[in-house]
Design a protein around this motif. Structure first.
Motif, PDB file in Angstrom:
ATOM      1  N   VAL A  89     -12.788  37.575   3.077  1.00 45.45           N
ATOM      2  CA  VAL A  89     -11.517  37.363   3.764  1.00 45.45           C
ATOM      3  C   VAL A  89     -10.871  36.126   3.170  1.00 45.45           C
ATOM      4  CG1 VAL A  89     -10.395  36.878   5.982  1.00 45.45           C
ATOM      5  CG2 VAL A  89     -12.389  38.407   5.891  1.00 45.45           C
ATOM      6  N   VAL A  90      -9.637  36.283   2.713  1.00 40.34           N
ATOM      7  CA  VAL A  90      -8.867  35.169   2.166  1.00 40.34           C
ATOM      8  C   VAL A  90      -7.758  34.862   3.159  1.00 40.34           C
ATOM      9  CG1 VAL A  90      -7.366  34.408   0.283  1.00 40.34           C
ATOM     10  CG2 VAL A  90      -9.358  35.837  -0.210  1.00 40.34           C
ATOM     11  N   ALA A  91      -7.744  33.644   3.678  1.00 41.96           N
ATOM     12  CA  ALA A  91      -6.696  33.235   4.615  1.00 41.96           C
ATOM     13  C   ALA A  91      -5.752  32.297   3.882  1.00 41.96           C
ATOM     14  CB  ALA A  91      -7.289  32.570   5.844  1.00 41.96           C
ATOM     15  N   ARG A 105     -11.746  43.101  -5.626  1.00 42.84           N
ATOM     16  CA  ARG A 105     -11.506  44.510  -5.293  1.00 42.84           C
ATOM     17  C   ARG A 105     -12.006  45.421  -6.408  1.00 42.84           C
ATOM     18  NH1 ARG A 105      -5.938  46.244  -3.598  1.00 42.84           N
ATOM     19  NH2 ARG A 105      -7.120  48.041  -2.875  1.00 42.84           N
ATOM     20  N   THR A 106     -11.769  45.031  -7.651  1.00 45.49           N
ATOM     21  CA  THR A 106     -12.237  45.822  -8.791  1.00 45.49           C
ATOM     22  C   THR A 106     -13.758  45.902  -8.805  1.00 45.49           C
ATOM     23  OG1 THR A 106     -10.297  45.234 -10.091  1.00 45.49           O
ATOM     24  CG2 THR A 106     -12.221  45.973 -11.319  1.00 45.49           C
ATOM     25  N   ALA A 107     -14.425  44.839  -8.350  1.00 46.18           N
ATOM     26  CA  ALA A 107     -15.891  44.806  -8.310  1.00 46.18           C
ATOM     27  C   ALA A 107     -16.458  45.557  -7.100  1.00 46.18           C
ATOM     28  CB  ALA A 107     -16.375  43.356  -8.297  1.00 46.18           C
ATOM     29  N   GLY A 108     -15.578  46.118  -6.267  1.00 51.47           N
ATOM     30  CA  GLY A 108     -16.043  46.916  -5.135  1.00 51.47           C
ATOM     31  C   GLY A 108     -16.174  46.173  -3.832  1.00 51.47           C
ATOM     32  N   VAL A 109     -15.700  44.955  -3.779  1.00 48.07           N
ATOM     33  CA  VAL A 109     -15.760  44.164  -2.552  1.00 48.07           C
ATOM     34  C   VAL A 109     -14.505  44.446  -1.723  1.00 48.07           C
ATOM     35  CG1 VAL A 109     -15.851  41.821  -1.596  1.00 48.07           C
ATOM     36  CG2 VAL A 109     -17.074  42.354  -3.713  1.00 48.07           C
ATOM     37  N   GLU A 110     -14.694  44.686  -0.428  1.00 52.33           N
ATOM     38  CA  GLU A 110     -13.538  44.821   0.459  1.00 52.33           C
ATOM     39  C   GLU A 110     -12.915  43.433   0.604  1.00 52.33           C
ATOM     40  OE1 GLU A 110     -12.394  45.921   5.082  1.00 52.33           O
ATOM     41  OE2 GLU A 110     -14.500  45.636   4.535  1.00 52.33           O
ATOM     42  N   VAL A 111     -11.631  43.321   0.350  1.00 50.17           N
ATOM     43  CA  VAL A 111     -10.942  42.045   0.471  1.00 50.17           C
ATOM     44  C   VAL A 111      -9.840  42.192   1.505  1.00 50.17           C
ATOM     45  CG1 VAL A 111      -9.611  40.247  -0.688  1.00 50.17           C
ATOM     46  CG2 VAL A 111     -11.425  41.437  -1.928  1.00 50.17           C
ATOM     47  N   ILE A 112      -9.844  41.291   2.463  1.00 54.34           N
ATOM     48  CA  ILE A 112      -8.800  41.241   3.485  1.00 54.34           C
ATOM     49  C   ILE A 112      -8.053  39.930   3.297  1.00 54.34           C
ATOM     50  CG2 ILE A 112      -8.294  41.156   5.953  1.00 54.34           C
ATOM     51  CD1 ILE A 112     -10.968  42.692   6.355  1.00 54.34           C
ATOM     52  N   VAL A 113      -6.742  39.997   3.231  1.00 55.33           N
ATOM     53  CA  VAL A 113      -5.927  38.796   3.137  1.00 55.33           C
ATOM     54  C   VAL A 113      -5.243  38.593   4.478  1.00 55.33           C
ATOM     55  CG1 VAL A 113      -3.911  37.727   2.052  1.00 55.33           C
ATOM     56  CG2 VAL A 113      -5.558  38.976   0.655  1.00 55.33           C
ATOM     57  N   ILE A 114      -5.492  37.441   5.080  1.00 54.32           N
ATOM     58  CA  ILE A 114      -4.779  37.073   6.300  1.00 54.32           C
ATOM     59  C   ILE A 114      -3.571  36.269   5.853  1.00 54.32           C
ATOM     60  CG2 ILE A 114      -4.859  35.862   8.498  1.00 54.32           C
ATOM     61  CD1 ILE A 114      -7.913  36.152   8.430  1.00 54.32           C
ATOM     62  N   VAL A 133      -3.366  41.450   6.694  1.00 51.49           N
ATOM     63  CA  VAL A 133      -3.181  41.396   8.142  1.00 51.49           C
ATOM     64  C   VAL A 133      -2.428  40.117   8.502  1.00 51.49           C
ATOM     65  CG1 VAL A 133      -5.228  42.780   8.645  1.00 51.49           C
ATOM     66  CG2 VAL A 133      -5.422  40.311   8.570  1.00 51.49           C
ATOM     67  N   ALA A 134      -1.675  40.200   9.568  1.00 46.40           N
ATOM     68  CA  ALA A 134      -0.922  39.038  10.036  1.00 46.40           C
ATOM     69  C   ALA A 134      -1.862  38.060  10.712  1.00 46.40           C
ATOM     70  CB  ALA A 134       0.166  39.482  11.006  1.00 46.40           C
ATOM     71  N   LEU A 135      -1.517  36.808  10.613  1.00 47.14           N
ATOM     72  CA  LEU A 135      -2.251  35.779  11.339  1.00 47.14           C
ATOM     73  C   LEU A 135      -2.208  36.147  12.813  1.00 47.14           C
ATOM     74  CD1 LEU A 135      -3.677  33.036  10.999  1.00 47.14           C
ATOM     75  CD2 LEU A 135      -1.458  31.956  11.231  1.00 47.14           C
TER      76      LEU A 135
END
Length: 154
Positions: A89-91, A105-114, A133-135
């Protein structure tokens, strides 16, 4: 967690950092065993250290984009992260995280950006794909939080 970016100003107070932490956790609830990294400029070190109430590695760095650079150090070895973590998760809304997000993401990791209230880079939005996703909403002042975290003074 780029705390200055998530608070929305370059000189956050301890209470603003605590509020940002609550809003980040409302957007993406933490899981047991999470490895959290929070960064700020050295000018905001005390607000970050005492305002962030949860368990986290705290990093500080001086200079232009200091917090971004400190956080990027935590994601330099993409293959190591991909072997150990299912989700990152990147905030932040800063474009500095675009390459790291795309690589994870290319390496297969789910990444969520807040994304913060204001200031999401279009390049970061594109790199994150549908996982922006929104804060989380602010906790109204008339709500009593019975589960606050406190930090013991040493």
């Amino acid at each position: 967690m780029d705390i200055e970016n998530m608070v929305g100003n370059s000189a956050p107070t301890c209470s603003e950092v605590t509020q940002a932490e609550r809003r980040i956790h409302a957007a993406v609830p933490p899981c047991a065993g999470d490895h959290t990294v929070v960064a700020a400029s050295h000018h905001n070190a005390l607000a970050m250290i005492y305002g962030w109430t949860g368990t986290a590695q705290r990093k500080m760095r001086s200079g232009i984009d200091g917090a971004d650079l400190a956080l990027l150090e935590a994601v330099t070895d993409i293959s190591w992260i991909a072997e150990r973590y299912r989700r990152v998760v990147v905030a932040s809304g800063d474009h500095a995280f675009t390459f790291a997000v795309a690589s994870l993401r290319t390496a297969g990791v789910e990444v969520i950006v807040i994304r913060p209230d204001v200031g999401l880079s279009s390049a970061l939005r594109r790199a994150a794909g549908p996982n922006v996703v929104a804060l989380g909403s602010r906790i109204p002042s008339n709500v009593i939080n019975l589960f606050t975290h406190t930090k013991d003074a040493a």
